[in-house]
Design an enzyme around this catalytic site. Structure first.
Site, PDB file in Angstrom:
ATOM      1  N   SER A 139       0.856  -1.184   0.000  1.00 47.75           N
ATOM      2  CA  SER A 139       0.000   0.000   0.000  1.00 47.75           C
ATOM      3  C   SER A 139       0.893   1.235   0.000  1.00 47.75           C
ATOM      4  O   SER A 139       2.026   1.191   0.491  1.00 47.75           O
ATOM      5  CB  SER A 139      -0.858   0.016   1.265  1.00 47.75           C
ATOM      6  OG  SER A 139      -1.548   1.246   1.388  1.00 47.75           O
ATOM      7  N   TYR A 152      -1.974  -0.217  10.565  1.00 46.88           N
ATOM      8  CA  TYR A 152      -2.043  -0.665   9.164  1.00 46.88           C
ATOM      9  C   TYR A 152      -0.725  -0.342   8.465  1.00 46.88           C
ATOM     10  O   TYR A 152      -0.136  -1.192   7.790  1.00 46.88           O
ATOM     11  CB  TYR A 152      -3.216   0.032   8.476  1.00 46.88           C
ATOM     12  CG  TYR A 152      -3.395  -0.322   7.013  1.00 46.88           C
ATOM     13  CD1 TYR A 152      -3.801  -1.598   6.636  1.00 46.88           C
ATOM     14  CD2 TYR A 152      -3.171   0.621   6.011  1.00 46.88           C
ATOM     15  CE1 TYR A 152      -3.986  -1.923   5.295  1.00 46.88           C
ATOM     16  CE2 TYR A 152      -3.348   0.308   4.672  1.00 46.88           C
ATOM     17  CZ  TYR A 152      -3.760  -0.968   4.318  1.00 46.88           C
ATOM     18  OH  TYR A 152      -3.935  -1.281   2.985  1.00 46.88           O
TER      19      TYR A 152
HETATM   20  N1  LIG Z   1      -8.683  -0.577  -1.498  1.00 47.71           N
HETATM   21  C1  LIG Z   1      -7.704   0.231  -1.104  1.00 47.71           C
HETATM   22  O1  LIG Z   1      -7.871   1.468  -0.997  1.00 47.71           O
HETATM   23  C2  LIG Z   1      -6.347  -0.329  -0.814  1.00 47.71           C
HETATM   24  C3  LIG Z   1      -5.253   0.549  -0.771  1.00 47.71           C
HETATM   25  C4  LIG Z   1      -3.991   0.032  -0.512  1.00 47.71           C
HETATM   26  C5  LIG Z   1      -3.812  -1.313  -0.314  1.00 47.71           C
HETATM   27  N2  LIG Z   1      -4.881  -2.156  -0.349  1.00 47.71           N
HETATM   28  C6  LIG Z   1      -4.639  -3.581  -0.090  1.00 47.71           C
HETATM   29  O2  LIG Z   1      -5.251  -4.365  -1.105  1.00 47.71           O
HETATM   30  C7  LIG Z   1      -5.546  -5.651  -0.583  1.00 47.71           C
HETATM   31  C8  LIG Z   1      -6.957  -6.042  -0.986  1.00 47.71           C
HETATM   32  O3  LIG Z   1      -7.876  -5.160  -0.365  1.00 47.71           O
HETATM   33  P1  LIG Z   1      -9.250  -4.695  -1.062  1.00 47.71           P
HETATM   34  O4  LIG Z   1      -9.188  -3.227  -1.178  1.00 47.71           O
HETATM   35  O5  LIG Z   1      -9.521  -5.498  -2.271  1.00 47.71           O
HETATM   36  O6  LIG Z   1     -10.279  -4.991   0.125  1.00 47.71           O
HETATM   37  P2  LIG Z   1     -11.444  -6.067   0.270  1.00 47.71           P
HETATM   38  O7  LIG Z   1     -12.420  -5.905  -0.848  1.00 47.71           O
HETATM   39  O8  LIG Z   1     -11.931  -5.932   1.665  1.00 47.71           O
HETATM   40  O9  LIG Z   1     -10.700  -7.449   0.087  1.00 47.71           O
HETATM   41  C9  LIG Z   1      -9.955  -8.046   1.122  1.00 47.71           C
HETATM   42  C10 LIG Z   1      -9.872  -9.535   0.838  1.00 47.71           C
HETATM   43  O10 LIG Z   1      -9.096 -10.153   1.876  1.00 47.71           O
HETATM   44  C11 LIG Z   1      -9.814 -11.275   2.374  1.00 47.71           C
HETATM   45  N3  LIG Z   1      -9.484 -11.496   3.774  1.00 47.71           N
HETATM   46  C12 LIG Z   1      -9.589 -10.601   4.793  1.00 47.71           C
HETATM   47  N4  LIG Z   1      -9.246 -11.186   5.953  1.00 47.71           N
HETATM   48  C13 LIG Z   1      -8.927 -12.473   5.657  1.00 47.71           C
HETATM   49  C14 LIG Z   1      -8.514 -13.571   6.443  1.00 47.71           C
HETATM   50  N5  LIG Z   1      -8.349 -13.477   7.759  1.00 47.71           N
HETATM   51  N6  LIG Z   1      -8.283 -14.754   5.830  1.00 47.71           N
HETATM   52  C15 LIG Z   1      -8.459 -14.873   4.479  1.00 47.71           C
HETATM   53  N7  LIG Z   1      -8.834 -13.860   3.687  1.00 47.71           N
HETATM   54  C16 LIG Z   1      -9.070 -12.681   4.270  1.00 47.71           C
HETATM   55  C17 LIG Z   1     -11.281 -10.903   2.180  1.00 47.71           C
HETATM   56  O11 LIG Z   1     -12.098 -12.055   2.030  1.00 47.71           O
HETATM   57  P3  LIG Z   1     -13.014 -12.738   3.159  1.00 47.71           P
HETATM   58  O12 LIG Z   1     -13.665 -11.630   3.928  1.00 47.71           O
HETATM   59  O13 LIG Z   1     -13.956 -13.568   2.347  1.00 47.71           O
HETATM   60  O14 LIG Z   1     -12.068 -13.556   3.963  1.00 47.71           O
HETATM   61  C18 LIG Z   1     -11.238 -10.188   0.832  1.00 47.71           C
HETATM   62  O15 LIG Z   1     -11.303 -11.113  -0.223  1.00 47.71           O
HETATM   63  C19 LIG Z   1      -5.315  -5.563   0.934  1.00 47.71           C
HETATM   64  O16 LIG Z   1      -4.069  -6.152   1.240  1.00 47.71           O
HETATM   65  C20 LIG Z   1      -5.273  -4.065   1.196  1.00 47.71           C
HETATM   66  O17 LIG Z   1      -4.484  -3.751   2.318  1.00 47.71           O
HETATM   67  C21 LIG Z   1      -6.153  -1.699  -0.598  1.00 47.71           C
END
Ligand SMILES: NC(=O)c1ccc[n+]([C@@H]2O[C@H](COP(=O)([O-])OP(=O)(O)OC[C@H]3O[C@@H](n4cnc5c(N)ncnc54)[C@H](OP(=O)(O)O)[C@@H]3O)[C@@H](O)[C@H]2O)c1
Length: 273
Positions: A139, A152
């Protein structure tokens, strides 16, 4: 690495960036995908909708036996593994005074420890399939830390430091290690509601499909690092080149315009248990 017969495992594939990545990689020739997250119904529906072979494994990546269960699933389903996308992650905002070590620990368990543990379990399979690749989804918050996101940021700073080292170590073994650093991206977990509500900040919120394309570039495409959108790299550069300016901005009143709440902390507020 060559795209022919891409066998890829994506964590966090049940929503957001992981789901978009599965859809992107499914278009590659000979793709076979393994989807991992906790919500089985989501994974099943996605697997059944993809135009390629796909299986799923529903588990909590922070569980003690998760790495071994994933390794067994991968080994049972075929030869090796050509791409591991460590994408699953979450954020629960809170100042250190309010949320303490418990919140730091929770972030580290999912955003760092689970990635390291899974990579350890799957590295022998990636070695066997070399040339192969790992893409870690970090991130911009792993370069620049804001108030109430310290836990985070700590987990993502750790992930970035470890990823840089792994890149250097694994080069000679034919495992390319790429890293993607998203900024604000509209997903279920990171709805960026506050930013999308205002015309002045709406434009800085990106789409999961753009991150998925960057993940493809940093895995099969062989790039080492990508910010999404690219201009977020400027924030990281400024943190090094003009630290006092960045500190002034991020500790001033204007910083609140870059504050967003996440889905996990909203769930937590609704259910204090
Ligand atoms: N969106 C942003 O603004 C942003 C910015 C920077 C970085 N990121 C990074 O991008 C990545 C994906 O995030 P996203 O934005 O796509 O959010 P998201 O839609 O909430 O996706 C998160 C994913 O992680 C899974 N997950 C969460 N806890 C888990 C656990 N304990 N075991 C297994 N799976 C788990 C969730 O699935 P389940 O709930 O089904 O387990 C979901 O599929 C993350 O690493 C986040 O830090 C996102």
């Amino acid at each position: 690495m060559a795209d022919a017969s891409l066998r890829a495992l994506i964590t966090g594939a049940s929503s957001g960036i992981g789901e978009a990545t599965a859809k992107r990689l499914a278009r590659e020739p000979g793709a076979e995908l393994i989807l991992v997250a906790r919500r089985e119904e989501r994974l099943r529906a996605l697997a059944e909708s993809l135009p390629c072979r796909a299986s799923w494994l529903a588990l909590d990546l922070t569980d003690a036996d998760a790495p071994e269960r994933v390794r067994a699933h991968v080994a049972e389903g075929g030869s090796g593994l050509s791409l591991l996308v460590n994408n699953a992650g979450a954020a629960w905002r809170g100042s250190f005074a309010e949320s303490g070590y418990a919140n730091v620990h929770r972030h580290m368990q999912l955003n760092f420890d689970a990635v390291v543990r899974l990579t350890e379990a799957l590295l022998p399979l990636l070695h066997k399939a070399a040339p192969s690749a790992i893409v870690n989804v970090a991130s911009t918050a792993g370069r620049v830390s804001r108030a109430r996101s310290g836990a985070y940021s700590a987990s993502k700073f750790a992930l970035i430091g470890w990823t840089d080292s792994l890149y250097a170590e694994e080069k000679e073994h034919g495992v390319h290690v790429g890293m993607v650093l998203p900024g604000f991206v509209l997903t279920e977990g990171f709805p960026a509601t506050e930013l999308r509500e205002k015309a002045a900040t709406r434009w800085i919120v990106s789409k999961p499909e753009k991150v998925a394309e960057a993940i493809h570039q940093c895995g099969p495409g062989g790039r080492a690092e990508r910010y999404v959108p690219r201009p977020y790299g400027l924030a990281a550069a400024l943190r090094i080149l003009a630290p006092s300016l960045v500190r002034r901005v991020l500790s001033g009143g204007g910083a609140s315009s870059l504050t967003t709440s996440t889905a996990d902390e909203q769930d937590q507020n609704q259910d204090p248990g």
